[in-house]
Design an enzyme around this catalytic site. Structure first.
Site, mmCIF file in Angstrom:
data_model
loop_
_atom_site.group_PDB
_atom_site.id
_atom_site.type_symbol
_atom_site.label_atom_id
_atom_site.label_comp_id
_atom_site.label_asym_id
_atom_site.label_seq_id
_atom_site.Cartn_x
_atom_site.Cartn_y
_atom_site.Cartn_z
ATOM 1 N N ALA A 14 0.776 -1.171 0.036
ATOM 2 C CA ALA A 14 0.096 0.015 0.127
ATOM 3 C C ALA A 14 1.001 1.369 0.038
ATOM 4 O O ALA A 14 2.045 1.103 0.436
ATOM 5 C CB ALA A 14 -0.987 0.183 1.121
ATOM 6 N N GLY A 41 0.518 -5.191 0.539
ATOM 7 C CA GLY A 41 -0.866 -5.162 -0.030
ATOM 8 C C GLY A 41 -0.484 -5.771 -1.549
ATOM 9 O O GLY A 41 -1.270 -6.207 -2.029
ATOM 10 N N GLU A 87 -0.984 -9.188 -0.988
ATOM 11 C CA GLU A 87 -2.388 -9.554 -0.873
ATOM 12 C C GLU A 87 -3.250 -9.410 -2.181
ATOM 13 O O GLU A 87 -4.087 -10.404 -2.306
ATOM 14 C CB GLU A 87 -2.987 -8.238 0.170
ATOM 15 N N GLU A 135 4.059 -5.540 7.074
ATOM 16 C CA GLU A 135 3.385 -4.759 7.870
ATOM 17 C C GLU A 135 3.606 -4.591 9.438
ATOM 18 O O GLU A 135 3.498 -3.279 9.908
ATOM 19 C CB GLU A 135 1.808 -5.254 7.614
HETATM 20 C C1 3H9 Z 1 0.521 -2.268 3.511
HETATM 21 O O1 3H9 Z 1 0.904 -2.663 2.285
HETATM 22 C C2 3H9 Z 1 -0.642 -2.650 4.015
HETATM 23 C C3 3H9 Z 1 -1.558 -3.368 3.591
HETATM 24 O O2 3H9 Z 1 -1.292 -4.709 4.046
HETATM 25 C C4 3H9 Z 1 -3.201 -3.073 3.826
HETATM 26 C C5 3H9 Z 1 -3.442 -1.724 2.998
HETATM 27 C C6 3H9 Z 1 -5.127 -1.488 3.290
HETATM 28 N N1 3H9 Z 1 4.663 3.317 0.038
HETATM 29 O O3 3H9 Z 1 13.174 1.940 -0.262
HETATM 30 P P1 3H9 Z 1 13.424 2.728 -1.562
HETATM 31 C C7 3H9 Z 1 8.939 4.680 -2.062
HETATM 32 S S1 3H9 Z 1 1.903 -1.643 4.423
HETATM 33 C C8 3H9 Z 1 4.944 4.754 -0.279
HETATM 34 O O4 3H9 Z 1 14.478 3.528 -1.671
HETATM 35 P P2 3H9 Z 1 14.656 0.026 -2.368
HETATM 36 C C9 3H9 Z 1 10.133 5.171 -1.384
HETATM 37 O O5 3H9 Z 1 9.830 6.116 -0.225
HETATM 38 C C10 3H9 Z 1 3.218 -1.423 3.320
HETATM 39 N N2 3H9 Z 1 6.178 4.922 -0.713
HETATM 40 O O6 3H9 Z 1 13.961 1.414 -2.849
HETATM 41 C C11 3H9 Z 1 11.103 5.597 -2.322
HETATM 42 O O7 3H9 Z 1 10.447 7.081 -2.572
HETATM 43 P P3 3H9 Z 1 11.479 8.131 -3.089
HETATM 44 C C12 3H9 Z 1 3.875 -2.817 2.979
HETATM 45 C C13 3H9 Z 1 7.119 3.742 -0.884
HETATM 46 O O8 3H9 Z 1 14.945 -0.401 -3.646
HETATM 47 C C14 3H9 Z 1 10.947 4.874 -3.382
HETATM 48 O O9 3H9 Z 1 9.620 4.070 -3.339
HETATM 49 N N3 3H9 Z 1 5.003 -2.714 2.419
HETATM 50 C C15 3H9 Z 1 6.602 2.463 -0.435
HETATM 51 O O10 3H9 Z 1 15.829 0.336 -1.485
HETATM 52 C C16 3H9 Z 1 12.109 3.575 -3.529
HETATM 53 O O11 3H9 Z 1 12.060 3.064 -2.243
HETATM 54 C C17 3H9 Z 1 6.419 -2.247 2.574
HETATM 55 O O12 3H9 Z 1 6.319 -1.864 3.861
HETATM 56 C C18 3H9 Z 1 5.548 2.191 0.101
HETATM 57 N N4 3H9 Z 1 4.989 1.233 0.554
HETATM 58 O O13 3H9 Z 1 13.657 -0.923 -1.589
HETATM 59 C C19 3H9 Z 1 7.373 -2.208 1.715
HETATM 60 N N5 3H9 Z 1 7.522 1.669 -0.824
HETATM 61 O O14 3H9 Z 1 12.374 7.588 -4.229
HETATM 62 C C20 3H9 Z 1 8.057 -0.852 1.818
HETATM 63 C C21 3H9 Z 1 8.586 2.428 -1.248
HETATM 64 O O15 3H9 Z 1 10.780 9.420 -3.513
HETATM 65 N N6 3H9 Z 1 9.164 -0.837 0.807
HETATM 66 N N7 3H9 Z 1 8.090 3.637 -1.460
HETATM 67 O O16 3H9 Z 1 12.211 8.472 -1.921
HETATM 68 C C22 3H9 Z 1 10.342 -1.213 0.847
HETATM 69 O O17 3H9 Z 1 10.673 -2.172 2.066
HETATM 70 C C23 3H9 Z 1 11.242 -1.058 -0.112
HETATM 71 O O18 3H9 Z 1 11.068 0.296 -0.664
HETATM 72 C C24 3H9 Z 1 11.418 -1.887 -1.119
HETATM 73 C C25 3H9 Z 1 12.452 -1.275 -2.409
HETATM 74 C C26 3H9 Z 1 12.158 -3.238 -0.627
HETATM 75 C C27 3H9 Z 1 10.371 -2.130 -1.843
#
Ligand code: 3H9
Length: 712
Positions: free
Chosen positions: A67, A106, A109, A129
């Site tokens: 999400a 998400g 999911e 999460e």
């Molecule tokens: C969820 O899903 C809830 C659901 O169960 C229910 C919903 C109803 N949101 O980390 P990076 C951005 S909770 C917004 O530098 P990497 C990040 O800010 C979510 N933005 O890259 C950055 O922006 P910017 C569960 C996000 O290659 C850019 O993307 N998911 C999100 O080192 C690049 O990110 C997570 O917790 C996000 N969810 O790593 C996963 N994710 O370039 C969270 C990333 O403007 N994400 N951005 O600064 C990660 O763990 C890492 O970003 C990922 C890539 C491994 C994907």
């Protein structure tokens, strides 16, 4: 189709197959526009008689990483993700998810709501999460256990750790794992093609939708299921981090309740948790870490190429940096002043690597490959070939300046010259070289192969591309870089110093070091300030105090308890005595002699000790940190409040779930913080007078978060 659809979901038809390609760079997060586009695209595919099956894939780096965290805490705009997932599942034609990169939260999911899943070998799936203080909120806790059972689902959700495609296949979550494409071919295209073949195979066999909500393989052994839930519930977790326990409740509900009721149960847990301080703090930490990388120099310049790093000094710090650089695949040249010191430095690096092998993080072959990239030498001339040199020698200006002069004489033009100083003036160090534009501070934290923080210190003359190089190197080494201007102690040690001053005042006024440590541990620090001093060695700050003594304001309050301990040789853990006694290993015990010594200091100053409650200890310690943070912002040393938070979370043990001192201040209320500071300042204005920035924020009804937004 909605306006957003054109941007976020690309639609293409291929002989009865409808391809929905998610296109929301960089990591395809499921923001509102994308959700709306997906919902419409699914409805259109369902209604189109020419469409026989649907393949959902994602362009670019990854299947959705979850999400959109930036939408959390704001009023949700429909369609919500659970609804989109339900619509996918309800599609009367088979839906295949084609996954590459990371399918997280998400995103996973969404894939679980599809009827079949195909993944690339290099795919990783996970539910992070819990690291945001949440439960999966779009059906994950209900669908996942129906396929994989309770034990596997709980492990994935409570750990927050992603697993590789093959492990997901073993859980039954992925139907087909396909090899990664040859170099040059796009991962997204490869998995999309494999999923299309898979969908055609389904159609050929006459197989239709397979809704996960109707599956029950995971319920086959209800007793084992219940036992897994009980075991998950029994795992100890602090009361302020309730997400793991709520995950266990949701997974239990999957077995006990009908699917729809289970979804509602999960939704309620998700919303409850979203409102907790922990979820807010953890979310802030996540976003703050990413925001820290947005610095003007990175927008203005590209990093210089770095393949070989030179390190001068093989002490604890130099060896730790070398070990981390080797892990990152860099070449390392380590220079020491003589053979004996070099041998010691190399032995330290080898020891770090041996521990990594013992812990299964490094193979013997990997170690051989790393060691082959390491050159140890006593010849400074060997630095001629490096792209970036870091001095990690004794924290004394003349010593570091000498090394900088020597490096300046041998480094190639364009090489970056970095200092690992924790306090010294980077501008003054740059001035001893003929290339101040190439000089940057890279303040690593000890142990440098473990600690994630690097302060990138930008001097007056530092070139933007030298700054960009510092950020790129830190990222390559798996570190989190935060930009700091030049000041005594940079961001972290300035705040630490204010923290210590506040606790030293408390010590003299009547608190014991043990009560202060306990109060800060109760706040969430892993160790209290005096435990940290004992661990690091009291002699380090003693040397610094002695150095600064000539310039200290004689009128300023000075607490000499630490000096008294050092004069006795009680330097902390290593010496067996410090603020604590270490008669039995590393667990310190309270020391009546230390208390007597503190009493003597009080008596000498005519201080009558008063009883100080834990709440007051925390109020003063935290107010001091935040006030100093506000000064760092005023002075332009820190770019934004959230950068200060990142430094304190990753370098100083500030509890992550509280988000950092500046976010804590917002949460507590800047108005009450100002009131506290004014009260403290009435007795001791030199230290406690509120920073003008803080007064300004309160006066205008603004918060530190507003400054973060403005700086972003
Ligand atoms: C969820 O899903 C809830 C659901 O169960 C229910 C919903 C109803 N949101 O980390 P990076 C951005 S909770 C917004 O530098 P990497 C990040 O800010 C979510 N933005 O890259 C950055 O922006 P910017 C569960 C996000 O290659 C850019 O993307 N998911 C999100 O080192 C690049 O990110 C997570 O917790 C996000 N969810 O790593 C996963 N994710 O370039 C969270 C990333 O403007 N994400 N951005 O600064 C990660 O763990 C890492 O970003 C990922 C890539 C491994 C994907």
């Amino acid at each position: 189709m909605a306006e957003g659809a054109a941007r976020t979901v690309q639609v293409a038809d291929d002989d009865g197959l409808r391809h929905l390609e998610i296109d929301n760079p960089p990591v395809n997060v499921l923001g509102q526009a994308l959700r709306a586009a997906l919902a419409e695209a699914i409805a259109a595919a369902a209604a189109d008689p020419g469409v026989r099956a649907v393949v959902i894939s994602a362009r670019g780096r990854s299947f959705p990483a979850g999400a959109d965290i930036t939408e959390f805490g704001k009023p949700p705009v429909p369609p919500r993700l659970p609804e989109v997932c339900n619509r996918i599942e309800a599609c009367p034609k088979p839906v295949v998810a084609a996954m590459h990169g990371t399918a997280l939260g998400g995103g996973l999911e969404l894939a679980l709501a599809a009827h079949y899943r195909v993944g690339l070998e290099s795919l990783r799936i996970g539910f992070p999460e819990v690291t945001l203080g949440l439960v999966p909120g779009a059906g994950g806790t209900q669908r996942m256990p129906r396929i994989a059972g309770a034990a596997a689902a709980l492990e994935l959700m409570q750990s927050g750790q992603p697993v590789p495609a093959r492990a997901a296949e073993a859980m039954g979550v992925i139907d087909l794992v396909v090899p990664d494409p040859a170099p040059g071919e796009e991962a997204a295209a490869a998995v999309r093609r494999a999923a299309a073949d898979f969908a055609r195979g389904l159609l050929a066999e006459g197989l239709g939708p397979r809704p996960t909500s109707m599956r029950a393989e995971g319920f086959a052994d209800p007793a084992a299921y219940a036992a897994a839930v009980a075991a998950a519930r029994a795992r100890p977790a602090p009361s302020h981090l309730p997400a793991a326990a709520r995950i266990a409740d949701c997974v239990e509900a999957a077995l006990l309740l009908p699917f729809e009721a289970g979804l509602a149960f999960e939704r309620a847990a998700f919303e409850d948790l979203m409102a907790t301080e922990a979820a807010q703090g953890l979310r802030h930490a996540f976003l703050a870490e990413r925001r820290a990388a947005r610095v003007p120099e990175l927008a203005a310049a590209s990093p210089r190429r770095v393949e070989v790093v030179g390190i001068v000094g093989g002490g604890l710090m130099g060896a730790g940096i070398a070990a981390a650089a080797l892990t990152a695949g860099l070449g390392v040249v380590l220079v020491e002043r003589d053979e004996a010191a070099l041998d010691k430095g190399l032995a330290r690096i080898a020891e770090i690597k041996e521990r990594a092998i013992e812990k299964g993080r490094l193979t013997s072959a990997g170690f051989e490959a790393e060691w082959a990239r390491l050159i140890g030498t006593t010849e400074m001339a060997a630095m001629a070939g490096v792209d970036l040199a870091i001095e990690a020698v004794f924290e004394e200006f003349e010593v570091k300046a000498g090394v900088f002069r020597a490096l300046d004489a041998v480094l190639r033009p364009g090489a970056v010259l970095a200092t690992n100083t924790s306090y010294l003036d980077v501008d003054a160090l740059a001035a001893v070289t003929g290339r101040p534009a190439d000089v940057v501070g890279l303040h690593f934290f000890s142990p440098a192969h473990v600690m994630k923080l690097v302060e990138v210190v930008v001097g007056r003359a530092t070139a933007p591309d030298a700054v960009a190089t510092g950020f790129a190197l830190a990222r390559r080494m798996g570190k989190i870089a935060v930009r700091s201007g030049v000041t005594d102690g940079f961001i972290g040690n300035r705040i630490l110093s204010a923290y210590r001053t506040a606790t030293d005042f408390l010590l003299e006024d009547g608190a014991t070091p043990y009560a202060i440590d306990a109060a800060m541990r109760a706040f969430g620090f892993p160790l209290g300030p005096y435990q940290v001093l004992d661990l690091a060695g009291l002699e380090i700050s003693w040397a610094r105090r002695k150095r600064l003594a000539p310039t200290r304001d004689p009128a300023a309050r000075y607490v000499a308890v630490g000096d008294r301990l050092c004069e006795r040789g009680w330097f902390g853990q290593k010496a067996g005595r410090g603020y604590y006694r270490y008669d039995r290993g590393r667990t310190g015990e309270e020391d009546p002699e230390v208390l007597a010594l503190i009493d003597a200091e009080r008596a000498a100053k005519g201080i009558i000790p008063r009883a100080i409650a834990a709440d007051e200890i925390r109020a003063r310690a935290l107010a001091a940190m935040v006030n100093e943070g506000a000064r760092l912002l005023e002075e332009g040393i820190a770019l934004r409040p959230s950068d200060i938070d990142v430094v304190m979370l990753h370098g100083y043990g500030f509890p992550r779930w509280r988000g950092g001192p500046m976010r804590w201040a917002d949460h507590t209320g800047l108005r009450s913080l100002r009131r506290d500071l004014m009260t403290f300042a009435a007795a001791e204005p030199e230290f406690w007078t509120p920073a003008p920035l803080l007064l300004d924020l309160v006066g205008n009804g603004r918060s530190f978060a507003d400054l973060d937004e403005a700086a972003a």
